[in-house]
Design a protein around this motif. Structure first.
Motif, PDB file in Angstrom:
ATOM      1  N   CYS A  88      39.103  41.179  39.988  1.00 19.40           N
ATOM      2  CA  CYS A  88      38.930  42.077  41.124  1.00 19.40           C
ATOM      3  C   CYS A  88      37.605  41.726  41.781  1.00 19.40           C
ATOM      4  N   CYS A 138      33.673  46.441  39.324  1.00 16.86           N
ATOM      5  CA  CYS A 138      34.963  46.546  38.633  1.00 16.86           C
ATOM      6  C   CYS A 138      35.232  45.279  37.815  1.00 16.86           C
ATOM      7  N   SER A 176      37.904  43.795  37.056  1.00 16.64           N
ATOM      8  CA  SER A 176      39.124  43.814  36.250  1.00 16.64           C
ATOM      9  C   SER A 176      39.824  42.453  36.338  1.00 16.64           C
ATOM     10  N   CYS A 183      43.964  45.770  43.053  1.00 16.30           N
ATOM     11  CA  CYS A 183      43.409  45.878  41.705  1.00 16.30           C
ATOM     12  C   CYS A 183      44.022  47.095  41.016  1.00 16.30           C
ATOM     13  N   CYS A 239      40.805  49.731  40.220  1.00 17.66           N
ATOM     14  CA  CYS A 239      40.051  50.458  41.255  1.00 17.66           C
ATOM     15  C   CYS A 239      40.782  50.503  42.590  1.00 17.66           C
TER      16      CYS A 239
HETATM   17 ZN    ZN Z   1      38.958  46.592  40.798  1.00 17.34          ZN
END
Ligand code: ZN
Length: 170
Positions: free
Chosen positions: A62, A67, A69, A141, A144
């Motif tokens: 991401c 974040c 991720s 994502c 988020c």
């Molecule tokens: Zn994210």
């Protein structure tokens, strides 16, 4: 919290490069990510050859710095150059994402196939209501919701991530 051993030169001389950085990384363990823009040769720097095509050389993350991720693991996305897709109204591109080139200009995509199971984490929008033609879902994502980072056709087996809209694990 204990003092990080940054001042000890003898220690850093004996420890292979990268290990100190790993030890000093914050315990939240968020991978740090780079933008495509930060690579001097763009997609060439973030891809590697596998058989007769190019795949992603880094985990794709991401792009939101807080974040990070993991969206896709190394080697899962296939690099494809094909026409750009306007995934949101031109004046509504989220601040953290670069605008897409005006279609039909070509741009680079990571093709993920044949199922969403190939992703580590990914979110899908509802199908976009639109004109005739296949309906599209937007990818974001999963943690988020930042997006759109890509798209797919409803019921399709191909998932397209914009190379410019994902982070690259540094
Ligand atoms: Zn994210």
């Amino acid at each position: 919290m204990s003092e990080p051993a940054t001042s000890s030169t003898s220690a850093s001389e004996q420890i292979p490069p990268g290990v100190m950085e790993a030890l000093l990384r914050p315990s939240t363990n968020r991978p740090s990510s780079r933008t495509l823009e930060s690579f001097s040769s763009g997609v060439t720097d973030v891809s590697m050859t596998e058989s007769d095509f190019q795949v992603n050389k880094y985990d794709l993350l991401c792009p939101r710095p807080e974040c990070g991720s993991i969206i896709l693991r190394i080697g899962v996305g296939k690099l494809v150059e094909k026409p750009s897709v306007q995934m949101e109204p031109a004046d509504r591109t989220p601040a953290l994402l670069p605008p897409m080139p005006e279609p039909p200009a070509a741009t680079h995509w990571w093709l993920v196939a044949p199922s969403p199971m190939e992703f580590e984490n990914i979110g899908f929008s509802k199908p976009l209501s639109g004109d005739a033609g296949p309906q599209m879902k937007l990818l974001s994502c999963a943690e988020c919701d930042l997006g759109p980072v890509g798209w797919s056709e409803v019921g399709g087996k191909e998932f397209w991530l914009a190379c410019s809209r994902v982070g690259y694990r540094a």
